[in-house]
Design an enzyme around this catalytic site. Sequence first.
Site, PDB file in Angstrom:
ATOM      1  N   CYS A  70      -3.246   6.246  -6.776  1.00  0.00           N
ATOM      2  CA  CYS A  70      -2.631   6.141  -5.446  1.00  0.00           C
ATOM      3  C   CYS A  70      -1.105   6.068  -5.552  1.00  0.00           C
ATOM      4  O   CYS A  70      -0.567   5.341  -6.388  1.00  0.00           O
ATOM      5  CB  CYS A  70      -3.175   4.888  -4.744  1.00  0.00           C
ATOM      6  SG  CYS A  70      -2.542   4.713  -3.071  1.00  0.00           S
ATOM      7  N   CYS A  74       1.549  -1.106  -3.699  1.00  0.00           N
ATOM      8  CA  CYS A  74       1.020  -2.425  -3.320  1.00  0.00           C
ATOM      9  C   CYS A  74       0.876  -3.276  -4.601  1.00  0.00           C
ATOM     10  O   CYS A  74       0.087  -2.926  -5.489  1.00  0.00           O
ATOM     11  CB  CYS A  74      -0.329  -2.267  -2.628  1.00  0.00           C
ATOM     12  SG  CYS A  74      -0.296  -1.001  -1.324  1.00  0.00           S
ATOM     13  N   CYS A  77      -2.462  -4.150  -6.392  1.00  0.00           N
ATOM     14  CA  CYS A  77      -3.551  -3.178  -6.448  1.00  0.00           C
ATOM     15  C   CYS A  77      -3.714  -2.467  -7.794  1.00  0.00           C
ATOM     16  O   CYS A  77      -2.798  -1.811  -8.292  1.00  0.00           O
ATOM     17  CB  CYS A  77      -3.385  -2.129  -5.351  1.00  0.00           C
ATOM     18  SG  CYS A  77      -4.841  -1.047  -5.258  1.00  0.00           S
ATOM     19  N   CYS A 114     -19.470   0.187   3.231  1.00  0.00           N
ATOM     20  CA  CYS A 114     -18.019   0.371   3.364  1.00  0.00           C
ATOM     21  C   CYS A 114     -17.516   1.281   2.251  1.00  0.00           C
ATOM     22  O   CYS A 114     -17.768   1.018   1.076  1.00  0.00           O
ATOM     23  CB  CYS A 114     -17.293  -0.965   3.246  1.00  0.00           C
ATOM     24  SG  CYS A 114     -17.933  -2.218   4.360  1.00  0.00           S
ATOM     25  N   CYS A 145     -18.307   1.807   7.527  1.00  0.00           N
ATOM     26  CA  CYS A 145     -16.908   1.380   7.536  1.00  0.00           C
ATOM     27  C   CYS A 145     -16.191   2.221   6.499  1.00  0.00           C
ATOM     28  O   CYS A 145     -16.746   2.470   5.425  1.00  0.00           O
ATOM     29  CB  CYS A 145     -16.811  -0.102   7.169  1.00  0.00           C
ATOM     30  SG  CYS A 145     -15.099  -0.700   7.092  1.00  0.00           S
ATOM     31  N   CYS A 205     -11.468  -3.629  11.339  1.00  0.00           N
ATOM     32  CA  CYS A 205     -11.656  -4.605  10.267  1.00  0.00           C
ATOM     33  C   CYS A 205     -10.274  -4.813   9.667  1.00  0.00           C
ATOM     34  O   CYS A 205      -9.704  -3.884   9.071  1.00  0.00           O
ATOM     35  CB  CYS A 205     -12.625  -4.054   9.220  1.00  0.00           C
ATOM     36  SG  CYS A 205     -12.748  -5.085   7.742  1.00  0.00           S
ATOM     37  N   ARG A 277     -14.760 -12.469   6.884  1.00  0.00           N
ATOM     38  CA  ARG A 277     -15.406 -12.116   5.609  1.00  0.00           C
ATOM     39  C   ARG A 277     -14.738 -12.806   4.426  1.00  0.00           C
ATOM     40  O   ARG A 277     -13.525 -12.691   4.226  1.00  0.00           O
ATOM     41  CB  ARG A 277     -15.389 -10.597   5.385  1.00  0.00           C
ATOM     42  CG  ARG A 277     -16.084 -10.238   4.065  1.00  0.00           C
ATOM     43  CD  ARG A 277     -16.244  -8.743   3.844  1.00  0.00           C
ATOM     44  NE  ARG A 277     -16.964  -8.137   4.933  1.00  0.00           N
ATOM     45  CZ  ARG A 277     -16.591  -7.014   5.544  1.00  0.00           C
ATOM     46  NH1 ARG A 277     -15.516  -6.383   5.154  1.00  0.00           N
ATOM     47  NH2 ARG A 277     -17.303  -6.538   6.527  1.00  0.00           N
TER      48      ARG A 277
HETATM   49  N1  SAM Z   1      -5.812   2.667   0.228  1.00  0.00           N
HETATM   50  C1  SAM Z   1      -6.317   2.082   1.391  1.00  0.00           C
HETATM   51  C2  SAM Z   1      -5.409   1.017   1.942  1.00  0.00           C
HETATM   52  O1  SAM Z   1      -4.616   0.439   1.211  1.00  0.00           O
HETATM   53  O2  SAM Z   1      -5.500   0.744   3.141  1.00  0.00           O
HETATM   54  C3  SAM Z   1      -7.712   1.506   1.245  1.00  0.00           C
HETATM   55  C4  SAM Z   1      -8.131   0.730   0.024  1.00  0.00           C
HETATM   56  S1  SAM Z   1      -7.266  -0.788  -0.315  1.00  0.00           S
HETATM   57  C5  SAM Z   1      -7.800  -1.106  -1.973  1.00  0.00           C
HETATM   58  C6  SAM Z   1      -8.019  -1.987   0.730  1.00  0.00           C
HETATM   59  C7  SAM Z   1      -7.553  -3.414   0.630  1.00  0.00           C
HETATM   60  O3  SAM Z   1      -8.071  -4.027  -0.542  1.00  0.00           O
HETATM   61  C8  SAM Z   1      -6.074  -3.711   0.549  1.00  0.00           C
HETATM   62  O4  SAM Z   1      -5.421  -3.632   1.777  1.00  0.00           O
HETATM   63  C9  SAM Z   1      -6.069  -5.135   0.034  1.00  0.00           C
HETATM   64  O5  SAM Z   1      -6.065  -6.052   1.104  1.00  0.00           O
HETATM   65  C10 SAM Z   1      -7.372  -5.234  -0.758  1.00  0.00           C
HETATM   66  N2  SAM Z   1      -7.103  -5.388  -2.192  1.00  0.00           N
HETATM   67  C11 SAM Z   1      -6.706  -4.431  -3.063  1.00  0.00           C
HETATM   68  N3  SAM Z   1      -6.514  -4.936  -4.285  1.00  0.00           N
HETATM   69  C12 SAM Z   1      -6.800  -6.255  -4.218  1.00  0.00           C
HETATM   70  C13 SAM Z   1      -6.769  -7.323  -5.173  1.00  0.00           C
HETATM   71  N4  SAM Z   1      -6.384  -7.141  -6.428  1.00  0.00           N
HETATM   72  N5  SAM Z   1      -7.131  -8.551  -4.763  1.00  0.00           N
HETATM   73  C14 SAM Z   1      -7.507  -8.748  -3.462  1.00  0.00           C
HETATM   74  N6  SAM Z   1      -7.545  -7.783  -2.536  1.00  0.00           N
HETATM   75  C15 SAM Z   1      -7.186  -6.548  -2.896  1.00  0.00           C
HETATM   76 FE1  SF4 Z   2      -3.136   2.563  -2.658  1.00  0.00          FE
HETATM   77 FE2  SF4 Z   2      -4.139   0.270  -3.494  1.00  0.00          FE
HETATM   78 FE3  SF4 Z   2      -2.124   0.266  -1.770  1.00  0.00          FE
HETATM   79 FE4  SF4 Z   2      -4.572   1.097  -0.966  1.00  0.00          FE
HETATM   80  S1  SF4 Z   2      -4.008  -0.962  -1.625  1.00  0.00           S
HETATM   81  S2  SF4 Z   2      -2.577   2.079  -0.545  1.00  0.00           S
HETATM   82  S3  SF4 Z   2      -5.302   2.025  -2.875  1.00  0.00           S
HETATM   83  S4  SF4 Z   2      -2.053   1.036  -3.879  1.00  0.00           S
END
Ligand code: SAM
Ligand code: SF4
Length: 331
Positions: A70, A74, A77, A114, A145, A205, A277
Amino acid sequence: MTIGTAENGRFSSTKLAGAVRHDWTRAEVRALSDLPFPDLIYQAQTVHRAYFDPAEIQVSTLLSIKTGGCPEDCAYCPQSAQFDTGVKAEKLMDVEAVLSEARAAKDAGASRFCMGAAWRSPKDRDLDKVCAMIEGVRAMGLETCVTLGMLTAPQAQRLKQSGLDYYNHNLDTSPEYYGRIITTRTYQDRLDTLDHVRGAGINVCCGGIVGMGESADDRVGMIATLASLPVHPESVPINMLVQVEGTPLSTGETFDAIEFVRTIAAARITMPRSMVRLSAGREDMTDEMQALCFIAGANSIFYGPKLLTTPNPAADHDKHLMNRLGLRPMA
Ligand code: SAM
Ligand code: SF4
Ligand code: DTB
């Protein structure tokens, strides 16, 4: 008294429990969150029982339909291409493979499936495949979802036409702390996507992550922002940060369990009709901590051994925990 204030630290059960408000101030949410723990839990339980059967838990299963690579940054992530986490980039799964995972989730007892994609935003041609997945999953009698990143209004409408029930898009943290976690898109971008989803008539959500080094005020700011949306998200995932090696947040301190439970309770009290959740992070929680979260008003979990890329408790462990607590899946 006004429901949700800290008057004498007590909740008056003679008044309507948890009237739905959209004008929560940060001071009110802070006062709630800081209540003596027994008073906070009492309010959360009272509100929870006014809207839900406290023995019922909504069960969702999660599948990563497009993993890794990606472009976003973030900081939490494992799927960001900007960090070296060992997650390798894969392409979007085939529809049939997704449907076979959905069938297995249904057989295991999930009521919602989901699907998550590691995208900044979907390309229109990707949506064709995702819409076919949604149609197929729905035809099995499961709720659907997806979480695909930012959406335009026409993309949200297209997903709605395919029968999508919920779209997950998290605010993640407070508006003030957000810039410390993500620089490649803004808080307003997220609010705009939520508007597009809501405008298309899809259930929202939306929640966030706790334990990213934010302050108690940031957690309050996140809950107050969610609880002040014109319509509350139908589902509010509260994630405990999963610290993944290679991400900038991998070396932070372990977050205090009681503070986490307080965040769950604040979400429950301020958004009384929403499913709250207990989301990522359960693998690192004791059964007793999870029990406290359910007592504080959490009534939804992800079920199955994997979240998107990180582990979740094994299904038999969760079954045993639910049995010990006398909890049952929501129909
Ligand atoms: N890429 C899309 C987005 O960011 O909206 C969808 C997938 S993203 C992985 C969905 C959510 O997973 C993120 O907004 C975050 O809140 C949660 N998430 C991702 N990595 C995480 C982590 N290491 N610990 C807890 N929550 C996490
Ligand atoms: Fe990409 Fe992870 Fe951010 Fe979703 S949370 S936009 S998968 S970097
Ligand atoms: C949400 O709030 N939490 C889920 C879901 N929405 C998509 C994702 C958690 C991901 C945890 C890290 C991983 O497994 O990659």
